[in-house]
Design an enzyme around this catalytic site. Structure first.
Site, PDB file in Angstrom:
ATOM      1  N   THR A 187      -8.092   5.750  -6.538  1.00 37.88           N
ATOM      2  CA  THR A 187      -6.973   5.010  -7.123  1.00 37.88           C
ATOM      3  C   THR A 187      -6.056   4.411  -6.069  1.00 37.88           C
ATOM      4  O   THR A 187      -5.303   3.485  -6.378  1.00 37.88           O
ATOM      5  CB  THR A 187      -6.132   5.925  -8.038  1.00 37.88           C
ATOM      6  OG1 THR A 187      -5.691   7.054  -7.287  1.00 37.88           O
ATOM      7  CG2 THR A 187      -6.937   6.381  -9.237  1.00 37.88           C
TER       8      THR A 187
ATOM      9  N   ASN B 235     -12.783  10.227  -2.096  1.00 40.11           N
ATOM     10  CA  ASN B 235     -13.240   9.320  -3.153  1.00 40.11           C
ATOM     11  C   ASN B 235     -13.409   7.923  -2.581  1.00 40.11           C
ATOM     12  O   ASN B 235     -12.538   7.419  -1.864  1.00 40.11           O
ATOM     13  CB  ASN B 235     -12.231   9.303  -4.307  1.00 40.11           C
ATOM     14  CG  ASN B 235     -12.219  10.604  -5.081  1.00 40.11           C
ATOM     15  OD1 ASN B 235     -13.258  11.235  -5.237  1.00 40.11           O
ATOM     16  ND2 ASN B 235     -11.049  11.014  -5.551  1.00 40.11           N
TER      17      ASN B 235
ATOM     18  N   HIS C 287      -8.750  14.494   0.368  1.00 32.74           N
ATOM     19  CA  HIS C 287      -8.134  15.537  -0.463  1.00 32.74           C
ATOM     20  C   HIS C 287      -8.490  16.889   0.143  1.00 32.74           C
ATOM     21  O   HIS C 287      -9.650  17.128   0.502  1.00 32.74           O
ATOM     22  CB  HIS C 287      -8.688  15.499  -1.885  1.00 32.74           C
ATOM     23  CG  HIS C 287      -8.367  14.255  -2.651  1.00 32.74           C
ATOM     24  ND1 HIS C 287      -7.338  14.185  -3.558  1.00 32.74           N
ATOM     25  CD2 HIS C 287      -8.935  13.029  -2.652  1.00 32.74           C
ATOM     26  CE1 HIS C 287      -7.293  12.973  -4.086  1.00 32.74           C
ATOM     27  NE2 HIS C 287      -8.264  12.247  -3.556  1.00 32.74           N
TER      28      HIS C 287
ATOM     29  N   CYS D  54       0.869  -1.184   0.000  1.00 35.54           N
ATOM     30  CA  CYS D  54       0.000   0.000   0.000  1.00 35.54           C
ATOM     31  C   CYS D  54       0.902   1.229   0.000  1.00 35.54           C
ATOM     32  O   CYS D  54       1.699   1.426   0.925  1.00 35.54           O
ATOM     33  CB  CYS D  54      -0.929   0.009   1.213  1.00 35.54           C
ATOM     34  SG  CYS D  54      -1.824   1.570   1.361  1.00 35.54           S
TER      35      CYS D  54
ATOM     36  N   HIS E 143      -4.523   1.779   8.205  1.00 32.62           N
ATOM     37  CA  HIS E 143      -5.008   1.418   6.877  1.00 32.62           C
ATOM     38  C   HIS E 143      -6.456   0.952   6.904  1.00 32.62           C
ATOM     39  O   HIS E 143      -6.793   0.023   7.609  1.00 32.62           O
ATOM     40  CB  HIS E 143      -4.142   0.286   6.292  1.00 32.62           C
ATOM     41  CG  HIS E 143      -4.592  -0.146   4.927  1.00 32.62           C
ATOM     42  ND1 HIS E 143      -4.005   0.306   3.771  1.00 32.62           N
ATOM     43  CD2 HIS E 143      -5.603  -0.961   4.543  1.00 32.62           C
ATOM     44  CE1 HIS E 143      -4.627  -0.212   2.731  1.00 32.62           C
ATOM     45  NE2 HIS E 143      -5.605  -0.991   3.176  1.00 32.62           N
TER      46      HIS E 143
ATOM     47  N   ASP F  22      -0.194  16.493  -2.892  1.00 33.51           N
ATOM     48  CA  ASP F  22      -0.550  15.572  -3.971  1.00 33.51           C
ATOM     49  C   ASP F  22       0.433  15.732  -5.129  1.00 33.51           C
ATOM     50  O   ASP F  22       0.796  16.856  -5.499  1.00 33.51           O
ATOM     51  CB  ASP F  22      -1.983  15.837  -4.447  1.00 33.51           C
ATOM     52  CG  ASP F  22      -2.535  14.665  -5.239  1.00 33.51           C
ATOM     53  OD1 ASP F  22      -3.429  13.971  -4.732  1.00 33.51           O
ATOM     54  OD2 ASP F  22      -2.053  14.429  -6.370  1.00 33.51           O
TER      55      ASP F  22
ATOM     56  N   CYS G 151       0.527   3.449   3.108  1.00 35.39           N
ATOM     57  CA  CYS G 151       1.132   2.839   4.301  1.00 35.39           C
ATOM     58  C   CYS G 151       2.651   3.013   4.267  1.00 35.39           C
ATOM     59  O   CYS G 151       3.282   3.244   5.305  1.00 35.39           O
ATOM     60  CB  CYS G 151       0.779   1.353   4.388  1.00 35.39           C
ATOM     61  SG  CYS G 151      -0.873   1.022   5.020  1.00 35.39           S
TER      62      CYS G 151
ATOM     63  N   HIS H  90      -8.241   8.461   2.348  1.00 36.90           N
ATOM     64  CA  HIS H  90      -7.528   9.737   2.451  1.00 36.90           C
ATOM     65  C   HIS H  90      -8.492  10.856   2.117  1.00 36.90           C
ATOM     66  O   HIS H  90      -9.465  10.659   1.393  1.00 36.90           O
ATOM     67  CB  HIS H  90      -6.313   9.772   1.513  1.00 36.90           C
ATOM     68  CG  HIS H  90      -6.629   9.368   0.111  1.00 36.90           C
ATOM     69  ND1 HIS H  90      -6.757   8.045  -0.265  1.00 36.90           N
ATOM     70  CD2 HIS H  90      -6.885  10.097  -1.001  1.00 36.90           C
ATOM     71  CE1 HIS H  90      -7.059   7.978  -1.548  1.00 36.90           C
ATOM     72  NE2 HIS H  90      -7.154   9.212  -2.023  1.00 36.90           N
TER      73      HIS H  90
ATOM     74  N   HIS I   9      -6.450   3.265   0.292  1.00 39.73           N
ATOM     75  CA  HIS I   9      -6.158   3.613   1.691  1.00 39.73           C
ATOM     76  C   HIS I   9      -6.871   4.942   1.890  1.00 39.73           C
ATOM     77  O   HIS I   9      -6.527   5.930   1.220  1.00 39.73           O
ATOM     78  CB  HIS I   9      -4.646   3.726   1.883  1.00 39.73           C
ATOM     79  CG  HIS I   9      -4.178   4.110   3.253  1.00 39.73           C
ATOM     80  ND1 HIS I   9      -3.165   3.425   3.933  1.00 39.73           N
ATOM     81  CD2 HIS I   9      -4.548   5.121   4.069  1.00 39.73           C
ATOM     82  CE1 HIS I   9      -2.948   4.001   5.103  1.00 39.73           C
ATOM     83  NE2 HIS I   9      -3.789   5.044   5.208  1.00 39.73           N
TER      84      HIS I   9
HETATM   85  P1  5GP Z   1      -7.651   8.971  -5.144  1.00 36.63           P
HETATM   86  O1  5GP Z   1      -7.673   8.971  -6.646  1.00 36.63           O
HETATM   87  O2  5GP Z   1      -7.424   7.550  -4.619  1.00 36.63           O
HETATM   88  O3  5GP Z   1      -8.820   9.640  -4.503  1.00 36.63           O
HETATM   89  O4  5GP Z   1      -6.414   9.843  -4.731  1.00 36.63           O
HETATM   90  C1  5GP Z   1      -5.107   9.387  -4.788  1.00 36.63           C
HETATM   91  C2  5GP Z   1      -4.225  10.600  -4.957  1.00 36.63           C
HETATM   92  O5  5GP Z   1      -2.910  10.221  -4.674  1.00 36.63           O
HETATM   93  C3  5GP Z   1      -4.251  11.180  -6.383  1.00 36.63           C
HETATM   94  O6  5GP Z   1      -4.714  12.525  -6.346  1.00 36.63           O
HETATM   95  C4  5GP Z   1      -2.797  11.072  -6.818  1.00 36.63           C
HETATM   96  O7  5GP Z   1      -2.360  12.194  -7.574  1.00 36.63           O
HETATM   97  C5  5GP Z   1      -2.043  10.951  -5.496  1.00 36.63           C
HETATM   98  N1  5GP Z   1      -0.807  10.186  -5.602  1.00 36.63           N
HETATM   99  C6  5GP Z   1      -0.636   9.013  -6.256  1.00 36.63           C
HETATM  100  N2  5GP Z   1       0.640   8.604  -6.138  1.00 36.63           N
HETATM  101  C7  5GP Z   1       1.275   9.541  -5.383  1.00 36.63           C
HETATM  102  C8  5GP Z   1       2.630   9.669  -4.937  1.00 36.63           C
HETATM  103  O8  5GP Z   1       3.494   8.843  -5.192  1.00 36.63           O
HETATM  104  N3  5GP Z   1       2.929  10.765  -4.179  1.00 36.63           N
HETATM  105  C9  5GP Z   1       1.987  11.714  -3.883  1.00 36.63           C
HETATM  106  N4  5GP Z   1       2.389  12.759  -3.140  1.00 36.63           N
HETATM  107  N5  5GP Z   1       0.702  11.624  -4.298  1.00 36.63           N
HETATM  108  C10 5GP Z   1       0.362  10.553  -5.036  1.00 36.63           C
HETATM  109 ZN    ZN Z   2      -2.473   1.544   3.488  1.00 37.27          ZN
END
Ligand code: 5GP
Ligand code: ZN
Length: 113
Positions: free
Chosen positions: A94, A86, A101, A4, A46, A30, A7, A99, A97
């Site tokens: 994506t 999300n 925004h 993850c 997690h 982000d 994590c 989170h 875990h």
């Molecule tokens: P989700 O799409 O799951 O709601 O949000 C995941 C977020 O994690 C996305 O906005 C993506 O840009 C961010 N993200 C993905 N990989 C990384 C990374 O390696 N480092 C950082 N800082 N953000 C990441």
């Molecule tokens: Zn996790």
């Protein structure tokens, strides 16, 4: 949780700039910002979905939501901000875990990140 990404940020196995940390969560920038300021609040524990939360997890999330506005200067929230969580594929989650925004620094259309 093995494999993850978030994590691994929490455990510091993967390096990333942590802009805030307490016992409950970390905040990072982000990597692909969808607003002028785009941070992610990541619980240290997690779980993927709100539906997976225990009562303790709900208290944890409540503490996170209560802490975010206290970080107004650090996160540049002074003119307002948007929180997005999300959940699952249709919402475009994506990273599996949970989170939050944190988006700020510009006028936002109703077009969630
Ligand atoms: P989700 O799409 O799951 O709601 O949000 C995941 C977020 O994690 C996305 O906005 C993506 O840009 C961010 N993200 C993905 N990989 C990384 C990374 O390696 N480092 C950082 N800082 N953000 C990441
Ligand atoms: Zn996790």
């Amino acid at each position: 949780m093995e494999n993850c990404l978030f994590c691994k940020f929490v455990s510091k196995e993967f390096k990333t700039e942590i802009v805030f940390e307490n016992d409950d969560f970390i905040i990072i920038k982000d990597i692909a910002p969808k607003a002028k300021n785009h941070y992610l609040a990541i619980p240290k524990k997690h779980f993927k979905l709100l539906a997976d939360m225990t009562a303790d997890d709900a208290c944890l999330l409540g503490r996170i939501l209560k802490t975010i506005p206290t970080l107004c200067n650090l996160l540049r929230l002074e003119n307002g901000y948007r929180l997005v969580v999300n959940q699952g594929d249709d919402a475009g989650q994506t990273v599996p875990h949970l989170h939050v925004h944190i988006l700020s620094g510009q006028k936002m259309e109703w077009n969630p990140a």
